[in-house]
Design an enzyme around this catalytic site. Structure first.
Site, PDB file in Angstrom:
ATOM      1  N   SER A 129      46.344  42.720  44.665  1.00 15.33           N
ATOM      2  CA  SER A 129      47.192  41.333  43.348  1.00 15.33           C
ATOM      3  C   SER A 129      48.651  41.396  43.650  1.00 15.33           C
ATOM      4  CB  SER A 129      47.797  42.739  42.190  1.00 15.33           C
ATOM      5  OG  SER A 129      48.723  41.570  41.326  1.00 15.33           O
ATOM      6  N   LYS A 183      42.830  46.761  38.843  1.00 12.80           N
ATOM      7  CA  LYS A 183      42.592  45.532  39.247  1.00 12.80           C
ATOM      8  C   LYS A 183      42.610  44.649  37.437  1.00 12.80           C
ATOM      9  CE  LYS A 183      44.164  42.042  41.454  1.00 12.80           C
ATOM     10  NZ  LYS A 183      43.362  40.586  40.534  1.00 12.80           N
ATOM     11  N   HIS A 186      44.415  45.239  35.538  1.00 13.89           N
ATOM     12  CA  HIS A 186      46.041  44.898  35.303  1.00 13.89           C
ATOM     13  C   HIS A 186      46.769  43.225  35.432  1.00 13.89           C
ATOM     14  CE1 HIS A 186      47.778  41.857  38.185  1.00 13.89           C
ATOM     15  NE2 HIS A 186      48.669  43.099  38.327  1.00 13.89           N
ATOM     16  N   ASN A 187      44.665  42.764  35.538  1.00 16.10           N
ATOM     17  CA  ASN A 187      44.957  41.235  34.883  1.00 16.10           C
ATOM     18  C   ASN A 187      44.764  40.986  33.453  1.00 16.10           C
ATOM     19  OD1 ASN A 187      44.574  40.850  38.012  1.00 16.10           O
ATOM     20  ND2 ASN A 187      43.153  39.321  38.087  1.00 16.10           N
ATOM     21  N   GLU A 190      48.195  41.204  32.227  1.00 18.81           N
ATOM     22  CA  GLU A 190      48.552  39.403  32.559  1.00 18.81           C
ATOM     23  C   GLU A 190      48.658  38.744  32.096  1.00 18.81           C
ATOM     24  OE1 GLU A 190      48.368  38.670  36.619  1.00 18.81           O
ATOM     25  OE2 GLU A 190      47.125  36.822  36.922  1.00 18.81           O
TER      26      GLU A 190
HETATM   27  P1  NBP Z   1      38.004  32.499  48.497  1.00 22.08           P
HETATM   28  O1  NBP Z   1      37.406  33.621  47.015  1.00 22.08           O
HETATM   29  O2  NBP Z   1      37.640  31.318  47.757  1.00 22.08           O
HETATM   30  O3  NBP Z   1      36.277  32.692  49.075  1.00 22.08           O
HETATM   31  C1  NBP Z   1      36.183  31.624  50.518  1.00 22.08           C
HETATM   32  C2  NBP Z   1      36.265  32.700  51.717  1.00 22.08           C
HETATM   33  O4  NBP Z   1      35.152  33.137  51.746  1.00 22.08           O
HETATM   34  C3  NBP Z   1      35.565  31.815  52.562  1.00 22.08           C
HETATM   35  O5  NBP Z   1      36.473  33.251  53.486  1.00 22.08           O
HETATM   36  C4  NBP Z   1      34.782  31.108  52.554  1.00 22.08           C
HETATM   37  O6  NBP Z   1      33.751  31.616  53.974  1.00 22.08           O
HETATM   38  C5  NBP Z   1      33.568  33.314  52.662  1.00 22.08           C
HETATM   39  N1  NBP Z   1      32.332  32.954  52.166  1.00 22.08           N
HETATM   40  C6  NBP Z   1      31.831  32.353  50.828  1.00 22.08           C
HETATM   41 BR1  NBP Z   1      32.883  31.312  49.728  1.00 22.08          BR
HETATM   42  N2  NBP Z   1      30.864  32.129  50.674  1.00 22.08           N
HETATM   43  C7  NBP Z   1      30.573  33.401  51.969  1.00 22.08           C
HETATM   44  C8  NBP Z   1      29.160  34.039  52.430  1.00 22.08           C
HETATM   45  N3  NBP Z   1      28.338  34.060  51.711  1.00 22.08           N
HETATM   46  N4  NBP Z   1      29.336  34.767  53.263  1.00 22.08           N
HETATM   47  C9  NBP Z   1      30.080  35.090  54.262  1.00 22.08           C
HETATM   48  N5  NBP Z   1      31.340  34.540  53.832  1.00 22.08           N
HETATM   49  C10 NBP Z   1      31.719  33.770  52.756  1.00 22.08           C
HETATM   50  O7  NBP Z   1      38.901  32.683  48.602  1.00 22.08           O
HETATM   51  P2  NBP Z   1      40.328  33.578  48.695  1.00 22.08           P
HETATM   52  O8  NBP Z   1      40.996  32.554  47.737  1.00 22.08           O
HETATM   53  O9  NBP Z   1      41.205  34.284  50.260  1.00 22.08           O
HETATM   54  O10 NBP Z   1      40.194  34.641  48.022  1.00 22.08           O
HETATM   55  C11 NBP Z   1      39.007  35.798  48.207  1.00 22.08           C
HETATM   56  C12 NBP Z   1      39.144  36.830  47.393  1.00 22.08           C
HETATM   57  O11 NBP Z   1      40.308  37.151  47.240  1.00 22.08           O
HETATM   58  C13 NBP Z   1      38.439  36.529  46.357  1.00 22.08           C
HETATM   59  O12 NBP Z   1      37.951  37.876  45.659  1.00 22.08           O
HETATM   60  C14 NBP Z   1      39.547  36.593  45.121  1.00 22.08           C
HETATM   61  O13 NBP Z   1      38.874  36.723  43.734  1.00 22.08           O
HETATM   62  C15 NBP Z   1      40.563  37.568  46.074  1.00 22.08           C
HETATM   63  N6  NBP Z   1      42.243  36.909  44.773  1.00 22.08           N
HETATM   64  C16 NBP Z   1      42.300  36.017  45.351  1.00 22.08           C
HETATM   65  C17 NBP Z   1      43.354  36.147  45.290  1.00 22.08           C
HETATM   66  C18 NBP Z   1      44.012  34.335  44.721  1.00 22.08           C
HETATM   67  O14 NBP Z   1      45.318  34.297  45.076  1.00 22.08           O
HETATM   68  N7  NBP Z   1      43.730  33.648  45.447  1.00 22.08           N
HETATM   69  C19 NBP Z   1      44.487  36.876  44.568  1.00 22.08           C
HETATM   70  C20 NBP Z   1      43.434  38.042  44.239  1.00 22.08           C
HETATM   71  C21 NBP Z   1      42.578  38.471  44.813  1.00 22.08           C
HETATM   72  P3  NBP Z   1      34.231  29.521  54.477  1.00 22.08           P
HETATM   73  O15 NBP Z   1      34.908  28.969  55.208  1.00 22.08           O
HETATM   74  O16 NBP Z   1      33.175  29.806  55.612  1.00 22.08           O
HETATM   75  O17 NBP Z   1      33.302  28.638  53.856  1.00 22.08           O
END
Ligand code: NBP
Length: 475
Positions: A129, A183, A186-187, A190
């Site tokens: 988080s 988690k 937690h959400n 939130e």
């Molecule tokens: P995203 O949730 O936007 O995912 C993008 C990533 O997933 C890229 O690296 C993409 O690769 C990869 N990907 C996908 Br889409 N399909 C794939 C596949 N079939 N094989 C391999 N790679 C694949 O990224 P994020 O916002 O950084 O979040 C990552 C995780 O963390 C998520 O589960 C999210 O729920 C969680 N999270 C996010 C936050 C936040 O604030 N953003 C907070 C807490 C948790 P590519 O570059 O090749 O398309």
């Protein structure tokens, strides 16, 4: 040759920042992404921050990791996570660890953990988080999985986690899906917290007639007291902000349709399955849903509301709202912790609830001063049935209840929707009630469906012969 202590695959915003956080703490980190451009961009922009080992292929990535291997997946939750596991698991050896830091559903995590355990691989569903800033500067981390894997991973994760009073905001939550479950809740909390803050703002604006900048000042003042928290702090910032394009308060130029990614909905769905009443969290999820139903809202706009009354005294009312907010917040957390306890009992996770409050004190969105109080409550009695029974919280809601009732009554009189405040008050009143109308419901159920009922004065199940002579028989 193995050069990295840990590896991160999936280098969008979260994975990139987590990898940088690891490198900045002196841990050599292998980095990989399906689309290599992201890996290259990371090295170009931030390669100087520490030791990164870029990998073009899964094979190169795995070869770069010291054993037992620690591999963190930070990809989009759902099918991508399964795809990545399928890609990497065949390259791993027994004893290696896969950490899923995405927002996975805990049931998926349980399934993945079971499947990988059969292949000798530890699967750790870790709730993370704090958004992208947290990932970079110190998130709150909630890892599940085996105790054995935590011995290998814990020190690294604790190193990059946020700190609160010198303690890392990371602790082993429990086996398999426990981390992602916590988690998720937690959400959910939130969501409830944000809804309550939204209602407080709406009341101060519509009932007390204050403008956004004035309300920002009220929130700033509250942030100096028992409500001190990240969410209250950023609320003041958002309310004080002026739209550069129009000069209007920023909050007035934003479309009033709240979005959601789904963890709040999962919390409520899971709570229903576990039979845990989390009405504050549910109201928050529904309030966001309602805000997005545009045709519904337009169709109802002409429905009559109350005749405007006299505006309330802003200072006195703000104090009442502060009390209502604090009491409602206690209820929301009590409901969330009840759900964690229920999940822990259902799945045999043995979660230390006080520890969960402690690791939410830094890094995460719901970090707040009063989490110290929750920790203290569980330290005093780890099996306390509800936080509302803890002496501190009982005193706090007891002292706030008159103001809380005035606020809910004022909202009803003025036609301001406060589903969070009012459902929290209803929960409080239902819990403390000597008798609930559930007795009548049991009577109705017995009448139309012979569902039977139990009596207050003797054991057993009973049925009244409603369509006969109305005598009672033992079922
Ligand atoms: P995203 O949730 O936007 O995912 C993008 C990533 O997933 C890229 O690296 C993409 O690769 C990869 N990907 C996908 Br889409 N399909 C794939 C596949 N079939 N094989 C391999 N790679 C694949 O990224 P994020 O916002 O950084 O979040 C990552 C995780 O963390 C998520 O589960 C999210 O729920 C969680 N999270 C996010 C936050 C936040 O604030 N953003 C907070 C807490 C948790 P590519 O570059 O090749 O398309």
């Amino acid at each position: 040759m193995a050069q990295a202590r840990i590896g991160v695959t999936g280098l969008a915003v979260m994975g990139r920042n987590l990898a940088r956080n690891l490198a900045r703490h002196g841990h050599p980190v292998a980095v990989h992404n399906r689309t290599e451009a992201r890996t290259k961009a990371l090295i170009e922009e931030f390669g100087h921050e520490g030791t990164f080992v870029p990998a073009s292929t899964p094979e190169e990535f795995v070869a770069a990791l010291e054993r037992p291997r620690r591999l963190v997946i930070m990809v989009k939750a759902g099918a991508p996570t399964d795809a990545v596991i399928e890609e990497f698991a065949p390259l791993l050896a027994p004893g290696d660890m896969i950490v899923d830091g995405g927002n996975a559903h805990f049931a998926d995590t349980r399934r993945r953990e079971r499947a990988l355990r059969e292949r000798g691989i530890h699967f750790v569903g870790a709730g993370i988080s704090g958004g992208e800033e947290g990932a970079l500067h110190g998130p709150s981390i909630m890892p599940g999985g085996s105790a054995e894997s935590y011995r290998e991973l814990g020190p690294l994760l604790e190193d990059i986690a946020a700190e609160a009073d010198g303690e890392p905001c990371c602790a082993h939550v429990g086996p398999d899906g426990a981390g992602h479950f916590v988690k998720m809740v937690h959400n959910g909390i939130e969501y409830a917290d944000m809804q309550l803050i939204g209602e407080a703002y709406d009341l101060l604006r519509r009932a007390a007639g204050l403008g956004p900048a004035e309300i920002a000042e009220v929130f700033r003042a509250w942030n100096g007291g028992r409500l001190e928290s990240y969410l209250i702090e950023i609320t003041a910032e958002v309310l004080a902000h002026t739209d550069p394009a129009t000069g209007a308060p920023f909050v007035d130029v934003v479309l009033d349709r709240a979005e959601q990614k789904g963890t709040g909905r999962w919390t409520v769905q899971t709570a229903l399955d576990l039979g845990v009443p989390v009405n504050g969290i549910a109201e928050a999820v529904f309030a966001r849903s309602l805000s997005g139903h545009v045709p519904l809202r337009e169709a109802a706009r002409r429905l009559p509301g109350p005749t405007p009354g006299r505006p309330v005294d802003a200072d006195v009312f703000a104090d009442d709202v502060e009390q209502a907010l604090y009491a409602s917040k206690i209820v929301a957390y009590a409901q969330g912790f009840h759900q964690i306890q229920a999940g822990s009992d259902e799945y045999g996770w043995n979660i230390d609830l006080g520890r969960m409050a402690a690791i939410w004190r830094g890094g995460c969105i719901i970090r707040a001063r009063f989490l110290d109080r929750i920790r203290a409550a569980y330290q005093a009695d780890p099996r306390i049935p509800t936080l509302l029974a803890d002496e501190h919280f009982a005193d706090a809601v007891g002292a706030a209840q008159s103001a809380w009732r005035r606020v809910v009554a004022t909202a009803a009189e003025l036609g301001v929707p406060v589903p969070g405040f009012s459902s929290a008050l209803a929960y409080y009143d239902a819990l403390r009630a000597e008798r609930l109308p559930a007795a009548l419901i049991q009577g109705q159920r017995d009448f139309f469906g012979a569902h039977t009922y139990r009596r207050v004065d003797r054991a057993g199940s009973f049925h009244t012969l409603w369509s006969g002579d109305r005598s009672e028989v033992e079922a």
